[in-house]
Design an enzyme around this catalytic site. Structure first.
Site, PDB file in Angstrom:
ATOM      1  N   ARG A  14      45.647  14.433 -51.301  1.00  0.00           N
ATOM      2  CA  ARG A  14      46.281  13.972 -49.508  1.00  0.00           C
ATOM      3  C   ARG A  14      45.557  13.957 -48.724  1.00  0.00           C
ATOM      4  O   ARG A  14      45.750  13.698 -47.528  1.00  0.00           O
ATOM      5  CB  ARG A  14      47.110  15.263 -49.186  1.00  0.00           C
ATOM      6  CG  ARG A  14      47.995  15.705 -50.094  1.00  0.00           C
ATOM      7  CD  ARG A  14      49.388  17.043 -50.164  1.00  0.00           C
ATOM      8  NE  ARG A  14      48.861  17.822 -51.140  1.00  0.00           N
ATOM      9  CZ  ARG A  14      49.020  19.131 -51.166  1.00  0.00           C
ATOM     10  NH1 ARG A  14      50.033  19.735 -50.437  1.00  0.00           N
ATOM     11  NH2 ARG A  14      48.245  20.019 -51.942  1.00  0.00           N
ATOM     12  N   LYS A  21      37.487  18.311 -50.603  1.00  0.00           N
ATOM     13  CA  LYS A  21      38.695  18.588 -49.604  1.00  0.00           C
ATOM     14  C   LYS A  21      37.766  19.695 -48.651  1.00  0.00           C
ATOM     15  O   LYS A  21      37.818  19.971 -47.620  1.00  0.00           O
ATOM     16  CB  LYS A  21      39.675  19.391 -50.202  1.00  0.00           C
ATOM     17  CG  LYS A  21      40.900  19.736 -49.193  1.00  0.00           C
ATOM     18  CD  LYS A  21      42.037  20.158 -49.214  1.00  0.00           C
ATOM     19  CE  LYS A  21      42.711  21.232 -50.976  1.00  0.00           C
ATOM     20  NZ  LYS A  21      43.661  21.339 -49.951  1.00  0.00           N
ATOM     21  N   THR A  80      44.514  26.171 -60.024  1.00  0.00           N
ATOM     22  CA  THR A  80      44.110  27.077 -59.428  1.00  0.00           C
ATOM     23  C   THR A  80      43.594  28.166 -60.223  1.00  0.00           C
ATOM     24  O   THR A  80      43.445  29.184 -60.724  1.00  0.00           O
ATOM     25  CB  THR A  80      44.575  28.050 -58.210  1.00  0.00           C
ATOM     26  OG1 THR A  80      46.001  28.008 -58.468  1.00  0.00           O
ATOM     27  CG2 THR A  80      44.899  27.025 -57.281  1.00  0.00           C
ATOM     28  N   GLU A 157      56.238  28.289 -56.359  1.00  0.00           N
ATOM     29  CA  GLU A 157      55.496  27.352 -55.304  1.00  0.00           C
ATOM     30  C   GLU A 157      56.017  26.277 -54.720  1.00  0.00           C
ATOM     31  O   GLU A 157      57.644  26.327 -55.520  1.00  0.00           O
ATOM     32  CB  GLU A 157      54.215  26.296 -56.760  1.00  0.00           C
ATOM     33  CG  GLU A 157      53.583  26.753 -56.783  1.00  0.00           C
ATOM     34  CD  GLU A 157      52.420  27.576 -55.989  1.00  0.00           C
ATOM     35  OE1 GLU A 157      51.833  27.006 -55.539  1.00  0.00           O
ATOM     36  OE2 GLU A 157      52.357  28.759 -55.361  1.00  0.00           O
ATOM     37  N   TYR A 369      12.200   6.764 -18.628  1.00  0.00           N
ATOM     38  CA  TYR A 369      12.229   7.718 -20.083  1.00  0.00           C
ATOM     39  C   TYR A 369      11.014   8.022 -19.987  1.00  0.00           C
ATOM     40  O   TYR A 369       9.613   7.512 -20.043  1.00  0.00           O
ATOM     41  CB  TYR A 369      11.953   6.063 -20.691  1.00  0.00           C
ATOM     42  CG  TYR A 369      11.551   6.715 -22.172  1.00  0.00           C
ATOM     43  CD1 TYR A 369      12.419   7.153 -23.670  1.00  0.00           C
ATOM     44  CD2 TYR A 369      10.984   5.883 -23.611  1.00  0.00           C
ATOM     45  CE1 TYR A 369      12.305   7.504 -24.425  1.00  0.00           C
ATOM     46  CE2 TYR A 369      10.219   6.520 -24.635  1.00  0.00           C
ATOM     47  CZ  TYR A 369      10.883   7.428 -25.083  1.00  0.00           C
ATOM     48  OH  TYR A 369      11.079   7.723 -26.543  1.00  0.00           O
ATOM     49  N   TYR A 390       5.382   3.803 -28.019  1.00  0.00           N
ATOM     50  CA  TYR A 390       5.503   3.287 -29.629  1.00  0.00           C
ATOM     51  C   TYR A 390       5.225   1.828 -29.576  1.00  0.00           C
ATOM     52  O   TYR A 390       5.067   0.737 -28.493  1.00  0.00           O
ATOM     53  CB  TYR A 390       6.826   3.040 -29.832  1.00  0.00           C
ATOM     54  CG  TYR A 390       6.839   2.481 -31.608  1.00  0.00           C
ATOM     55  CD1 TYR A 390       6.251   3.346 -31.692  1.00  0.00           C
ATOM     56  CD2 TYR A 390       7.713   1.487 -31.409  1.00  0.00           C
ATOM     57  CE1 TYR A 390       6.452   2.792 -33.607  1.00  0.00           C
ATOM     58  CE2 TYR A 390       8.491   0.838 -32.795  1.00  0.00           C
ATOM     59  CZ  TYR A 390       7.744   2.202 -34.053  1.00  0.00           C
ATOM     60  OH  TYR A 390       7.542   1.010 -34.714  1.00  0.00           O
TER      61      TYR A 390
HETATM   62  C1  UD1 Z   1      48.039  27.302 -53.810  1.00  0.00           C
HETATM   63  C2  UD1 Z   1      48.604  28.343 -54.165  1.00  0.00           C
HETATM   64  C3  UD1 Z   1      49.944  28.176 -53.482  1.00  0.00           C
HETATM   65  C4  UD1 Z   1      49.134  29.121 -51.619  1.00  0.00           C
HETATM   66  C5  UD1 Z   1      48.732  28.450 -51.152  1.00  0.00           C
HETATM   67  C6  UD1 Z   1      47.958  28.949 -50.051  1.00  0.00           C
HETATM   68  C7  UD1 Z   1      49.023  28.290 -56.151  1.00  0.00           C
HETATM   69  C8  UD1 Z   1      49.627  27.315 -57.930  1.00  0.00           C
HETATM   70  N1  UD1 Z   1      49.364  27.658 -55.820  1.00  0.00           N
HETATM   71  O1  UD1 Z   1      48.505  26.705 -53.267  1.00  0.00           O
HETATM   72  O2  UD1 Z   1      51.451  29.303 -53.756  1.00  0.00           O
HETATM   73  O3  UD1 Z   1      50.664  29.386 -51.292  1.00  0.00           O
HETATM   74  O4  UD1 Z   1      47.281  27.672 -52.374  1.00  0.00           O
HETATM   75  O5  UD1 Z   1      47.178  28.066 -49.562  1.00  0.00           O
HETATM   76  O6  UD1 Z   1      47.740  28.199 -56.378  1.00  0.00           O
HETATM   77  N2  UD1 Z   1      41.514  24.516 -56.079  1.00  0.00           N
HETATM   78  C9  UD1 Z   1      40.483  24.179 -57.558  1.00  0.00           C
HETATM   79  N3  UD1 Z   1      40.585  23.586 -58.933  1.00  0.00           N
HETATM   80  C10 UD1 Z   1      42.340  23.120 -58.808  1.00  0.00           C
HETATM   81  C11 UD1 Z   1      43.143  23.532 -58.112  1.00  0.00           C
HETATM   82  C12 UD1 Z   1      42.703  23.320 -57.142  1.00  0.00           C
HETATM   83  O7  UD1 Z   1      39.196  24.753 -57.436  1.00  0.00           O
HETATM   84  O8  UD1 Z   1      42.046  23.193 -60.646  1.00  0.00           O
HETATM   85  C13 UD1 Z   1      41.482  24.732 -55.004  1.00  0.00           C
HETATM   86  C14 UD1 Z   1      41.266  23.647 -54.238  1.00  0.00           C
HETATM   87  O9  UD1 Z   1      39.705  22.877 -54.186  1.00  0.00           O
HETATM   88  C15 UD1 Z   1      41.601  23.995 -53.764  1.00  0.00           C
HETATM   89  C16 UD1 Z   1      42.053  25.851 -53.588  1.00  0.00           C
HETATM   90  O10 UD1 Z   1      42.049  25.895 -54.758  1.00  0.00           O
HETATM   91  O11 UD1 Z   1      40.395  24.880 -52.641  1.00  0.00           O
HETATM   92  C17 UD1 Z   1      44.221  25.722 -53.470  1.00  0.00           C
HETATM   93  O12 UD1 Z   1      44.172  24.597 -53.938  1.00  0.00           O
HETATM   94  P1  UD1 Z   1      45.432  24.060 -54.097  1.00  0.00           P
HETATM   95  O13 UD1 Z   1      45.845  22.992 -54.464  1.00  0.00           O
HETATM   96  O14 UD1 Z   1      45.638  23.084 -52.324  1.00  0.00           O
HETATM   97  O15 UD1 Z   1      47.067  24.991 -53.370  1.00  0.00           O
HETATM   98  P2  UD1 Z   1      48.029  24.616 -52.751  1.00  0.00           P
HETATM   99  O16 UD1 Z   1      48.695  23.363 -53.758  1.00  0.00           O
HETATM  100  O17 UD1 Z   1      47.506  24.407 -51.053  1.00  0.00           O
HETATM  101 CA    CA Z   2      45.735  23.990 -50.694  1.00  0.00          CA
END
Ligand code: UD1
Ligand code: CA
Length: 463
Positions: A14, A21, A80, A157, A369, A390
């Site tokens: 996004r 990100k 996550t 979610e 300068y 220079y």
């Molecule tokens: C997540 C939470 C949500 C919470 C929100 C808070 C989950 C499923 N949802 O949603 O409940 O309210 O954070 O901001 O956990 N990332 C990885 N690998 C992945 C996916 C994500 O490392 O496969 C990392 C991203 O880089 C980021 C973090 O995890 O730093 C959160 O991921 P993001 O996709 O932003 O989760 P949200 O949809 O915001």
């Molecule tokens: Ca997030």
């Protein structure tokens, strides 16, 4: 013992950006820096970051931060929960410890919240403690579902929520405390049975509840600490909040005078003395220290510099330099490259100073300068002086002794030395050293031809 896992593997679709990100910036620092700093401020040293999308960029960046930050690679990125699974070795090593998990895209999470949620987690002997917050606009966050008695049930979610679940205002911050044992059990039992076919870390709550473990939610005192950024609009909001947090601290705790905060962006580690005034559109970053009683701005940019007391910087750009007490710069001045402006120097409009030492009380009021030069005290630069440092291949230095007077529009062809108290006639091009106390004139002699105009009639319509 405590340790932390930071999730930073996501692409951040996004953001519509090439950058991972967590490398998107808040006050010109990648978001992940703030997360690492908060964790360390809370006394946690053992940190493992989950990388994935363009992991080499994140890894190279982490290597520039203090301390030995471990990484675990997640490829592909399946959510996550899947991200945390990649840290299985790290978790196993911390089986008997408490593990903090945070999102790398939540730069407002603070050490105070981390410490208070830890105390809550330990106090209740929880296997899992969520950090939640009650917010006005819960859109896009996971919602905390509780039963009639307030007992935690699960996290839903946004994409999986029913209309009535979307009405819940208590959100999941993405920060959690787990016991090592609980976390290992949870990641071994997560499934991807949801709208996005991902392994959600949020499902760990239900897994541990089914296992009969203790759970709880620490409700954050300052709900803004839980905010993250998924797109550039939210990133801009985080910048505003971080800016306010830093500016408020400087105004309230230190007594910095910011009469109008418009465009004032100050880095987290910048130090400013009390009753210094910061005017609009001023950006102060990096390892910068500013003394008391200065007037900085408007429209001034300072990075990695030391500014003394009672300094005036009006419409200036100051990079990697030292500006001593009582210096008056601007408007429209650039000082860079490790320069030192000693006490009471005055540098006026359209003057650039690069890699130079300017002695006490020296004045360069306009259009000059000064590059690669060692300038003594009490020197006067006339308007339009240029150090020609220079030659197309090499940079060489000019040396100017105490009390010298450099006439307007002088060129000093480096390397050259101007002796103490020497006096250079305006318009000179100086190629050779000038002894102490000498007058130097280096320009063509003036010739006046009487009556030339009437004889030659060089202008139109002359009879
Ligand atoms: C997540 C939470 C949500 C919470 C929100 C808070 C989950 C499923 N949802 O949603 O409940 O309210 O954070 O901001 O956990 N990332 C990885 N690998 C992945 C996916 C994500 O490392 O496969 C990392 C991203 O880089 C980021 C973090 O995890 O730093 C959160 O991921 P993001 O996709 O932003 O989760 P949200 O949809 O915001
Ligand atoms: Ca997030």
């Amino acid at each position: 013992m405590k340790c932390a896992i930071i999730l930073a593997g996501g692409k951040g679709t996004r953001m519509k950006s090439d950058k991972p990100k967590v490398m998107c910036e808040v006050i010109f620092e990648p978001m992940i820096n703030y997360v690492v700093w908060a964790v360390k401020e809370a006394g946690i040293e053992d940190i493992c970051v989950i990388t994935g999308y363009r992991h080499e960029v994140v890894e190279a960046h982490l290597a520039t931060l203090d301390g030995d930050i471990k990484t675990a690679l997640q490829e592909p990125q399946l959510g996550t929960g899947h991200a945390v699974m990649q840290a299985r070795d790290f978790i196993s090593r911390h089986y008997d410890d408490d593990i903090l998990i945070l999102n790398g895209d939540g730069p407002l999470m603070d050490a105070d919240t981390i410490s208070k949620s830890y105390a809550y987690h330990k106090g209740n002997s929880n296997a899992i403690t969520l950090v939640s917050a009650v917010v006005e606009n819960p859109f896009s966050f996971g919602r905390i579902k509780r039963d009639k008695n307030g007992t935690l049930l699960r996290i839903v979610e946004e994409k999986d929520a029913t209309p009535s679940e979307k009405e819940i205002h208590e959100i999941n911050s993405g920060t959690y405390w787990f016991t090592g044992k609980g976390l290992l059990y949870a990641i071994n039992n997560l499934s991807n049975d949801n709208a996005q076919k991902e392994y959600y870390l949020t499902d760990a709550l239900e897994v541990l509840i089914r296992n009969g473990d203790n759970k709880g939610a620490y409700i954050c005192e300052h709900s803004e600490s839980t905010l993250g950024a998924n797109d550039h609009r939210q990133l801009s909001d985080l910048n505003t909040l971080m800016r306010e947090r830093i500016n408020d601290r400087l105004m309230i705790e230190v007594g910095v005078d910011i009469p109008c905060t418009d465009g004032v962006m100050i880095g987290k580690d910048v130090k400013i003395g009390n009753s210094t005034q910061i005017l609009p559109n001023t950006i102060i970053l990096g390892n910068t220290e500013i003394g008391e009683g200065c007037v900085i701005g408007p429209n001034t940019y300072i990075k990695d510099s030391k500014i003394g007391e009672g300094v005036i910087l009006d419409n200036c750009k100051i990079l990697d330099s030292t500006i001593e007490d009582g210096v008056d710069c601007g408007p429209f001045v650039k000082v860079r490259g490790g320069s030192v402006l000693k006490k009471d120097v005055h540098v006026g409009n359209f003057v650039e100073v690069k890699n130079s030492i300017i002695g006490e009380g020296t004045k360069s009021a306009h259009l000059t300068y000064i590059g690669d030069s060692d300038v003594g005290a009490g020197v006067n630069f006339g308007c339009g002086t240029v150090t020609c440092n220079y030659d197309g291949k090499n940079k060489t230095r000019c040396k100017i002794g105490d009390g010298a007077f450099i006439g307007c529009n002088t060129n000093l062809i480096a390397p050259v030395e101007v002796g103490e108290m020497a006096y250079i006639a305006a318009g000179s091009t100086i190629t050779d050293d000038i002894p102490k106390d000498a007058l130097s004139v280096a320009r063509a002699k003036q010739v006046n031809k009487e009556g030339w105009v009437q004889k030659k009639k060089p202008y139109k319509n002359m009879k």
